[in-house]
Scaffold this motif. Structure first.
Motif, short mmCIF file in Angstrom:
data_model
loop_
_atom_site.label_atom_id
_atom_site.label_comp_id
_atom_site.label_asym_id
_atom_site.label_seq_id
_atom_site.Cartn_x
_atom_site.Cartn_y
_atom_site.Cartn_z
N LEU A 210 -0.47 -7.98 8.64
CA LEU A 210 0.48 -7.00 9.18
C LEU A 210 1.28 -6.29 8.08
N ARG A 211 1.47 -6.94 6.98
CA ARG A 211 2.41 -6.58 5.92
C ARG A 211 2.31 -5.13 5.44
N ASP A 212 1.13 -4.72 4.98
CA ASP A 212 0.99 -3.39 4.38
C ASP A 212 1.28 -2.27 5.39
N LYS A 213 0.73 -2.42 6.58
CA LYS A 213 0.94 -1.38 7.60
C LYS A 213 2.42 -1.28 7.97
N ALA A 214 3.06 -2.43 8.16
CA ALA A 214 4.47 -2.44 8.54
C ALA A 214 5.36 -1.88 7.44
N MET A 215 5.06 -2.22 6.19
CA MET A 215 5.85 -1.73 5.07
C MET A 215 5.71 -0.22 4.90
N HIS A 216 4.48 0.26 4.93
CA HIS A 216 4.26 1.69 4.69
C HIS A 216 4.87 2.55 5.78
N ALA A 217 4.86 2.06 7.00
CA ALA A 217 5.47 2.83 8.09
C ALA A 217 6.97 3.01 7.88
N LEU A 218 7.58 2.10 7.12
CA LEU A 218 9.02 2.18 6.85
C LEU A 218 9.33 2.81 5.49
N GLY A 219 8.31 3.16 4.74
CA GLY A 219 8.53 3.76 3.42
C GLY A 219 8.96 2.78 2.36
N ILE A 220 8.58 1.50 2.51
CA ILE A 220 8.97 0.48 1.54
C ILE A 220 7.73 -0.18 0.92
N GLY A 221 6.59 0.50 1.04
CA GLY A 221 5.35 -0.04 0.49
C GLY A 221 5.02 0.57 -0.86
N MET B 114 4.51 3.65 -1.95
CA MET B 114 5.39 4.74 -2.33
C MET B 114 6.31 5.08 -1.17
N ARG B 115 7.47 5.62 -1.49
CA ARG B 115 8.47 5.96 -0.49
C ARG B 115 7.92 6.94 0.54
N ASN B 116 7.11 7.90 0.07
CA ASN B 116 6.57 8.93 0.96
C ASN B 116 5.13 8.69 1.35
N MET B 117 4.63 7.48 1.14
CA MET B 117 3.26 7.13 1.55
C MET B 117 3.35 6.25 2.78
N HIS B 118 2.90 6.76 3.92
CA HIS B 118 3.06 6.03 5.17
C HIS B 118 1.77 5.45 5.73
N SER B 119 0.68 5.56 4.96
CA SER B 119 -0.58 5.00 5.42
C SER B 119 -1.42 4.58 4.22
N VAL B 120 -1.90 3.35 4.24
CA VAL B 120 -2.78 2.87 3.18
C VAL B 120 -4.10 3.64 3.20
N PHE B 121 -4.55 4.00 4.41
CA PHE B 121 -5.83 4.69 4.54
C PHE B 121 -5.79 6.07 3.88
N THR B 122 -4.80 6.88 4.27
CA THR B 122 -4.72 8.23 3.72
C THR B 122 -4.11 8.25 2.32
N GLY B 123 -3.25 7.28 2.02
CA GLY B 123 -2.55 7.29 0.75
C GLY B 123 -3.28 6.63 -0.39
N ILE B 124 -4.15 5.65 -0.08
CA ILE B 124 -4.84 4.90 -1.13
C ILE B 124 -6.36 4.96 -0.97
N PHE B 125 -6.85 4.64 0.22
CA PHE B 125 -8.30 4.57 0.42
C PHE B 125 -8.98 5.93 0.19
N LEU B 126 -8.48 6.98 0.85
CA LEU B 126 -9.12 8.29 0.69
C LEU B 126 -9.03 8.81 -0.75
N PRO B 127 -7.88 8.71 -1.43
CA PRO B 127 -7.85 9.15 -2.83
C PRO B 127 -8.85 8.39 -3.71
#
Length: 379
Positions: free
Chosen positions: A239-250, A252-265
């Motif tokens: 649950l951790r990564d999804k929950a953190m990114h949705a709050l802007g504490i993962g 990056m502050r402005n990265m709200h999805s691991v899929f679009t923010g990390i996987f796609l790049p």
């Protein structure tokens, strides 16, 4: 007299046509995606060119493999001027050099930057290497051996060592073990007391989701609480990564999805081949069973490394809950070193290097390279 087709037959035929159209569309989309992926994967490092498109004479842009403690490990070495100091970068749970395509750091302006993909990760993935056999001692030894390789290759007595997240865990221990090899140690999102960090993150997220009225997430977090007794339950880690990114504490502050923010790049990073992109995530999928995570959770860095004989610089995002800001500051305050500086990045979460690169580069130029801490936070 012409007989009309039965309604059921007409329906079945039209259904088959629709299925064929959907299948053809899906196939075409997958083919186009693979073609785009292939085009975006030449797998060659980007060169440093002048205004005329000619390679800068003193630059280096290399993707290579080095044998470290009997295992081939991949590195990207980038620098506009090979007379500059050498900086060895240690990534965390996932090699992150690919993020520089979207988030340029400009480190190569002032350093020869060695983006090393460490044992078992990314370019250094080996299917015969069991993640449970990767130990802290082995990783620290790898850092020192890589350091000596770089010192010999570039003719330097000392180099700079920079770790981020999980890379700080082995990095600071390498600096403690062999301080004579380094000008300074730089910790980005420094690991300090990771179990306590996870507890703070879990509590903070529970509070925030309660305030937001997200009852579904609240129930999930309550069922997966982190504690000294149960550590970090699998349900929490899932649950951790999804929950953190949705709050802007993962990440990056402005990265709200691991899929679009990390996987796609990572998929559209041009300096990886297609195979290397899939290997990156294949290696990541095995990282969860690594004994390194167990060691990190069990270790209090205040006890493991209470002092260093080199200058120390901590760079930390104030919104970072992946590696607690407050715990890193507490560790820093007690850490003994000949010179030290703590720098708060007020617009960052876990990645000041990518979130506030201009500020970070200024600190490197005006403090780290000059051996001062004039820009550090004032207590």
């Amino acid at each position: 007299m012409q007989m009309k087709k039965a309604p059921i037959q007409t329906f079945l035929k039209s259904g088959k046509r629709i299925m064929l159209i959907l299948f053809a569309t899906l196939f075409s989309l997958l083919f186009l995606l693979f073609l785009l992926l292939w085009i975006s994967s030449p797998g060659k490092p980007k060169l440093f060119l002048d205004a005329k498109g000619i390679v800068l004479p003193n630059s280096i842009a290399e993707k290579s493999f080095v044998t470290i403690n009997g295992m081939q490990q991949g590195v990207f070495i980038k620098g506009r001027d090979t007379t500059k100091p050498v900086l060895l970068y240690l990534h965390g749970g996932l090699p992150d050099y690919f993020l520089t395509q979207k988030y340029p750091t400009a480190l190569e302006e002032n350093f020869i930057v060695v983006w090393w993909e460490q044992r078992g990760s990314g370019l250094s993935f080996n299917k015969d290497l069991l993640p449970e056999n990767i130990t802290v001692d082995q990783c620290v030894s790898d850092v020192i051996v890589m350091t000596n390789y770089l010192r010999q290759r570039f003719g330097r007595e000392r180099i700079y060592l920079m770790g981020r997240s999980g890379g700080t865990f082995t990095g600071i221990q390498a600096a403690a073990k062999a301080p004579g090899l380094y000008h300074a140690y730089i910790g980005l999102a420094q690991v300090s007391n990771q179990l306590k960090s996870e507890q703070l993150a879990s509590d903070y997220m529970l509070k925030r989701y309660m305030e937001k009225g997200d009852n579904a997430m609240v129930k999930k977090l309550q069922a997966a609480q982190v504690s000294n007794a149960n550590g970090t339950p699998k349900a929490y880690l899932t649950l951790r990564d999804k929950a953190m990114h949705a709050l802007g504490i993962g990440t990056m502050r402005n990265m709200h999805s691991v899929f679009t923010g990390i996987f796609l790049p990572s998929l559209f990073f041009k300096e990886y081949t297609v195979k290397e992109k899939f290997t990156l995530w294949r290696a990541k999928s095995r990282a969860g069973v690594s004994t390194l995570w167990k060691y990190i959770l069990e270790t209090d860095m205040k006890k493991a490394v209470p002092a260093l004989d080199v200058p120390v610089y901590f760079f930390h995002g104030i919104y970072d809950y992946t590696c607690s800001y407050t715990e890193a500051k507490s560790y820093f305050d007690q850490l003994q070193a000949p010179l030290k500086g703590f720098y708060t990045f007020n617009q960052s979460a876990h990645s000041p290097l990518f979130e506030e690169p201009e500020k970070l580069l200024r600190i490197l130029r005006e403090d780290v390279l000059l051996g001062t801490a004039s820009l550090a936070d004032k207590n």
